[in-house]
Design an enzyme around this catalytic site. Structure first.
Site, short mmCIF file in Angstrom:
data_model
loop_
_atom_site.label_atom_id
_atom_site.label_comp_id
_atom_site.label_asym_id
_atom_site.label_seq_id
_atom_site.Cartn_x
_atom_site.Cartn_y
_atom_site.Cartn_z
N LYS A 42 0.81 -1.19 0.00
CA LYS A 42 0.00 0.00 0.00
C LYS A 42 0.86 1.26 0.00
CE LYS A 42 -3.12 -2.38 3.12
NZ LYS A 42 -3.55 -2.40 4.54
N ASP A 100 14.47 -0.77 0.66
CA ASP A 100 15.19 -1.09 1.90
C ASP A 100 16.19 -2.21 1.59
OD1 ASP A 100 15.93 -1.35 4.56
OD2 ASP A 100 14.06 -2.20 5.23
N ASP A 156 3.93 3.27 6.65
CA ASP A 156 3.22 2.95 7.89
C ASP A 156 4.12 2.26 8.90
OD1 ASP A 156 3.43 0.44 6.41
OD2 ASP A 156 2.08 -0.37 7.93
N ARG A 162 0.10 6.46 7.80
CA ARG A 162 0.23 6.65 6.34
C ARG A 162 -0.25 8.01 5.89
NH1 ARG A 162 1.36 1.60 4.02
NH2 ARG A 162 0.35 -0.19 4.97
#
Ligand code: IMP
Ligand code: MG
Length: 180
Positions: A42, A100, A156, A162
């Protein structure tokens, strides 16, 4: 500022400015290619919404769901990707909130490459380069960032934060409740 945020790393103004610059760079590559921007759900939904509105050339929008952190603050070893994008002969730009370890995007990029696209590139708003484990790098980056835990602008922690309009560093006591 939200009480759980330690400090604001990227303000609304900085974000707006950088999104405009990214769009200008994308314009020179994609203006005549009708690319498919694929947002990774998301986290990328906010960045995607800003980015496509800053891009004044024809493009299509798709979203894919990749596995997330769940309720932990580190990437799980397995990455699930649900795929349903017709990528053959299309110019694909993967739009991601943050890169990441790179595991998520490597898996996704490899799945897309199997569909014989015309090209696949990656646009990540934040890039934690020093955390990279998988062989993948962003072609377009908003900001190279340190290995902090960021929230806001789509990012988040356990589905919260968010909707913060800036990107902040989360106070460690929020994800390490016992102070460990
Ligand atoms: P990777 O597979 O390790 O590159 O993980 C990328 C995904 O991890 C991102 O799409 C985010 O959902 C999540 N992630 C990584 N770092 C952060 C962070 O600092 N805040 C929130 N989510 C993060
Ligand atoms: Mg994500």
């Amino acid at each position: 500022m939200h009480k759980d945020v330690l400090y604001i790393a990227y303000s609304e103004d900085e974000i707006r400015r950088r999104v405009r610059e990214l769009a200008a760079a994308l314009q020179s590559e994609y203006a005549d290619k009708n690319p498919v921007f694929i947002g990774i759900l998301k986290g990328a939904f906010v960045f995607m919404a800003d980015l496509v509105r800053a891009c004044g050339f024809p493009l299509e929008v798709q979203f894919l769901k990749a596995s997330s952190y769940g309720f932990a603050a580190v990437t799980s070893g397995t990455v699930e990707v649900s795929m349903s994008v017709a990528a053959e002969n299309r110019h694909i730009l993967i739009v991601e909130d943050i890169l990441d370890t790179g595991r998520t995007l490597k898996k996704l990029r490899d799945k897309l490459l199997a569909q014989n696209p015309a090209s696949v590139k990656i646009c990540a708003f934040l890039d934690k380069t020093e955390r990279r484990e998988a062989d993948v790098s962003a072609d377009y980056t908003g900001f190279g960032c340190p290995s902090e835990f960021f929230v806001g602008y789509g990012l988040d922690y356990a589905e919260r934060y968010r909707n913060l309009p800036y990107i902040g560093v989360l106070k460690p006591e929020i994800y390490l409740p016992d102070g460990s």
